[in-house]
Enzyme design. Structure first.
Site, PDB file in Angstrom:
ATOM      1  N   ASP A 348       0.854  -1.179   0.000  1.00 33.17           N
ATOM      2  CA  ASP A 348       0.000   0.000   0.000  1.00 33.17           C
ATOM      3  C   ASP A 348       0.896   1.236   0.000  1.00 33.17           C
ATOM      4  OD1 ASP A 348      -2.245   1.593   0.029  1.00 33.17           O
ATOM      5  OD2 ASP A 348      -3.194   0.562   1.701  1.00 33.17           O
ATOM      6  N   GLU A 548     -10.230   7.356   4.531  1.00 33.51           N
ATOM      7  CA  GLU A 548      -9.126   6.841   5.323  1.00 33.51           C
ATOM      8  C   GLU A 548      -9.054   7.540   6.689  1.00 33.51           C
ATOM      9  OE1 GLU A 548      -5.532   5.761   3.325  1.00 33.51           O
ATOM     10  OE2 GLU A 548      -6.486   5.843   1.370  1.00 33.51           O
TER      11      GLU A 548
END
Length: 850
Positions: A348, A548
């Site tokens: 990621d 997020e």
């Protein structure tokens, strides 16, 4: 085409794994009921176990053995031939993925990079999103650069990935589906497969090969800012979707269209445990037993890998203190070994940098642990150089590098990239008639209808009679960007006019159509402050978009924004019925709003087909009924942040699986409006000074102690309130001697490491009032000699100052223990204005270091 709704829940069988029962979908005639979510004895015991001393130990034999497609000998022979022709530098290039905002096609060719991604704000052109022609121009440039044979024996095509997590929402004109939290409430695997088939087709229009989806998290703490990316708190629902999403994106292995011209590569993410972090902290630590990690958090991967998902993304998070990007036992021994995953593992966004001892540009530990392709958006060049050096030194074994490159080549061959023409010449490329086609929009509208959960329906108010007079209020009614949530046109979403969704429909437009068709009257007042009479008020309101860690919250108390829901009480007092269409990315404490509503619909984040809401409020077709059922437990208190069926204590307002249909008794007596937050202090992590106030825990500091009031004067500073846009909304800071810093700080350290890693910036408005224009702007961490400053030149007019948090980190600040969020050092006699000090996402993907 209408996708049939699943009417019974299936329990997904897993080797040595528990799955809680999926939410059963009640028929229109049956009353809603809770589902059996009793965990196995093993999990029940481990949940209650004190994990304070737990160590991250894994026994791969305890994990499911997954049957995947056999390796094709012809493909493996082709890989052998390619590997023999690649230089060491080419091999290293294949394991690096760079962001399109930080790499040129010429660099892709020079470094022979294996992949390019476009982050949520990294579309080609001036905006974080683009039209198909702009995307294709960039796709062609990267692809043709990668296959240019100059200087190499064989050139390897690059693959381009993007986060199409609820439709291809960075492509203008694409369909935007409900976020996963709503699709989990629909509990319809047939529909989910069709949704992702549509998404794959629209990705092909812009030339993309690969989407970073599906998110297979099983969120257990609703404070998490990515809760809405998870389908459910129940692993059974997530598992029932894992394979069907892969089928939608990639096709069925063995079928003629498997990874064909209307399909794209999938990436199951984030392996593993991202939804179980302590306190719901994004990128945090999942402190659970191996059994719970496997049975709860890995459930969706079992079915996705069995469906031959070609890539898996490693999680930012840690498991019992060890970062997943460095977890060899899970990435290599379990995922690639026991679970027989033959694709490649992608990292990621600079996730490798979170491993102790690593940086964004240097991390052999992550590669050796099993990450096959680094996601190195802006750090790719330094990482390429260090990885090459580590292979040359032997720290990264050649065998490990060859294994990673073999996996990447296998996926590229399976996807047909070695035979592919450039993106703009492929099937569906540039065909904008695909975007928002009748079928695609019909699938999206059906997904909205099935995602809605009716929680209250006093006196059977719904379905509504369209011939009456309706007052429509709320900032969500006429805003697609509000109802679509984060990951829509940009990373954080929000702030875009409806014109940027040319194939979408607002909730208001859908309501207008339904009411006009029935001969009724609609009055629209977004603020809801006009003095009008109506039979029924329809209020569309809820959370503003986020993504997020920016969505992490301290509790589940809904904070009104854009519309004042206390107006609902006033409407009821005037004799009007009230319907709330509540928008949110998580279950929230909304007891006052529920009490003030005759009907209350949890609409989640429904996307670009707002007409689906009107379909259900007015039952525009006799076959329509509410079939959505909660895939997350709904809290009775704002403090019930970790509320999961099967785990005690469990006392929700509405249980997992609850939901009403038109024919059910939907009457709900008044519920308590005690939130459970008494004595708690709301804290702000990303807002330091706004509208003349310092939100806790931030304060104006003088010599290490808070300043109680303004104005104040010390030997070196004078700080007074100052007017910018409103009375005393800003500060005037005068440096008397140039020897004392202005500082906004917390009394305790605040962890901003995720924000520094996640392309966030320190932002404030400033103006030069007297003296020099130049100042030094800094941050201070909780350590000796830990102030780091960057140079800034101020304008004579109010202007925005933006400094990347990564710049302070690179200068040596420990971003995990920040106490001073803003320090300003000036010169003798200098006077400046400061306003609106906050954190915001990076706007241009490039580091701003002053």
């Amino acid at each position: 085409m209408k996708i049939s709704h699943r009417t019974t829940a299936s329990v997904i069988a897993m080797s040595a794994a528990l799955l809680m029962s999926a939410c059963a979908t009640d028929s229109a005639e049956s009353a809603p009921e809770s589902v059996d979510t009793t965990p196995s004895e093993e999990v029940a015991e481990t949940v209650e176990t004190d994990l304070a001393d737990a160590k991250p130990t894994i026994d791969p034999a305890n994990w499911p053995a997954v049957e995947t497609a056999p390796l094709d000998p012809a493909v493996e022979d082709q890989i052998d031939e390619i590997l023999a022709k690649l230089t060491l530098e080419q091999k290293v290039g294949q394991v690096i993925q760079a962001d399109s905002g930080s790499v040129t096609p010429e660099e892709v060719k020079k470094y022979r990079l294996g992949s390019v991604l476009s982050g949520g704000n990294s579309a080609p052109g001036p905006e974080p999103y683009a039209d198909s022609a702009t995307w294709l121009e960039a796709a062609d440039a990267y692809f043709e650069a990668s296959i240019d044979p100059e200087g190499v024996e064989i050139a390897i095509p690059t693959i381009w990935g993007i986060d199409a997590v609820h439709g291809h929402a960075n492509l203008k004109g694409a369909v935007v589906f409900p976020h996963n939290i709503g699709l989990g409430a629909a509990n319809n695997p047939d529909l989910i497969e069709e949704i992702y088939k549509v998404t794959a087709r629209e990705l092909r229009v812009s030339g993309h090969d690969w989407t970073f989806a599906p998110t297979l998290a099983v969120p257990q703490n609703d404070r998490w800012g990515r809760t809405y990316e998870g389908f459910s708190e129940s692993p059974a629902i997530v598992a029932s979707y894992g394979d069907r999403i892969v089928f939608g994106l990639q096709g069925h292995y063995g079928d003629d269209d498997y990874l064909g011209t209307e399909r794209v590569l999938t990436s199951a993410k984030h392996f593993v445990g991202d939804g179980g972090t302590t306190d719901g902290v994004d990128q945090g630590d999942t402190e659970v037993s191996e059994a719970e990690l496997r049975d709860i958090h890995a459930a969706g991967y079992v079915t996705a890998i069995a469906a031959n998902a070609q890539t898996v993304m490693a999680s930012f998070s840690a498991w019992n203190g060890e970062r997943m990007h460095g977890q060899k036992e899970l990435l290599t021994d379990v995922l690639k070994g026991q679970m027989n995953f033959n694709g490649f593992v992608v990292g990621d966004w600079n996730g490798h940098a979170l491993i102790p001892g690593c940086t964004a540009t240097d991390c052999p530990e992550s590669f050796n642990a099993g990450v096959d392709m680094f996601m190195a958006p802006d750090s790719w060049k330094g990482l390429w150089e260090s990885t090459l050096a580590h292979v040359q030194s032997g720290e990264i074994p050649m065998e490990r590098l060859d294994d990673a490159v073999r996996r990447i080549l296998r996926v590229k061959i399976n996807a047909g990239l070695f035979e592919a023409v450039k993106p703009s010449e492929r099937h569906l490329s540039g065909d904008i008639s695909i975007l928002g086609s009748e079928h695609h929009r019909a699938v999206a509208r059906q997904s909205v209808r099935e995602s809605l959960v009716l929680l209250k329906n006093n006196d059977s108010l719904l379905p509504l009679d369209g011939s009456k007079t309706y007052l429509v209020v709320g900032d969500g009614a006429d805003s697609i960007t509000k109802v679509a949530g984060g990951w829509t046109l940009s990373w954080q979403g929000g702030g875009y006019p409806n014109e940027e969704f040319p194939n979408g429909e607002t909730v208001l437009a859908g309501l207008t159509q339904a009411i006009n068709d029935a001969g009724g009257t609609l009055i629209f007042d977004p603020d809801g402050t006009s003095d009008v009479d109506a039979d029924v008020v329809i209020a569309v309101y809820g959370e503003d978009p986020y993504a997020e860690f920016q969505g992490d919250v301290a509790n589940l108390d809904f904070q009104p924004n854009g519309f004042d829901p206390t107006l609902l009480d006033a409407y009821q007092e005037k004799g009007m019925k009230t319907v709330s269409v509540f928008l949110s990315g998580r279950p929230m404490w909304t007891n006052p709003e529920i009490n003030a509503s005759d009907s209350f619909v949890a609409a989640w984040l429904p996307g670009s087909e707002g007409g689906g809401i009107a379909d259900m409020l007015f039952q525009t077709d006799p076959s329509f009924d509410f079939t959505g059922r909660l895939s997350y437990s709904w809290p009775k208190l704002a403090t019930q942040v970790e509320l999961n069926a099967g785990k005690e204590p469990y006392d929700p307002l509405f249980a997992l699986g609850y939901g009403l249909s038109y024919g059910d008794d939907g009457n709900l007596a008044e519920i308590s409006e005690e939130s459970g937050l008494e004595g708690e202090t709301s804290t702000s992590k990303g807002l330091f000074f706004s509208k003349g106030e310092f939100p806790a825990p931030w304060e104006l500091i003088r010599y290490g102690s808070p300043v109680s009031s303004l104005p104040f004067e010390s030997a070196g500073l004078i700080v007074t309130a100052y007017d910018k846009a409103a009375q005393e909304d800003s500060l005037r800071v005068t440096f008397k001697t140039g020897e004392e810093n202005f500082e906004i700080a917390s009394s305790y350290p605040v962890d901003l490491s995720r924000e520094a890693n996640g392309a966030m910036e320190l932002v404030f408005d400033a103006v030069r009032l007297d003296g020099d224009a130049g100042v030094s702007v800094g941050m201070r961490c909780d350590a000796v000699d830990c102030e780091r400053f960057l140079p800034v030149s101020l304008s004579d007019d109010w202007s925005e100052v933006r400094l990347s948090l990564s710049c302070f980190a690179d200068a040596g600040a420990d971003m995990a223990i920040i106490k001073g969020a803003l320090l300003v050092s000036g010169s003798e006699g200098q006077s400046i204005g400061i306003s609106d000090v906050r954190l915001e996402e990076d706007q241009d993907a490039a580091a701003n270091c002053g």
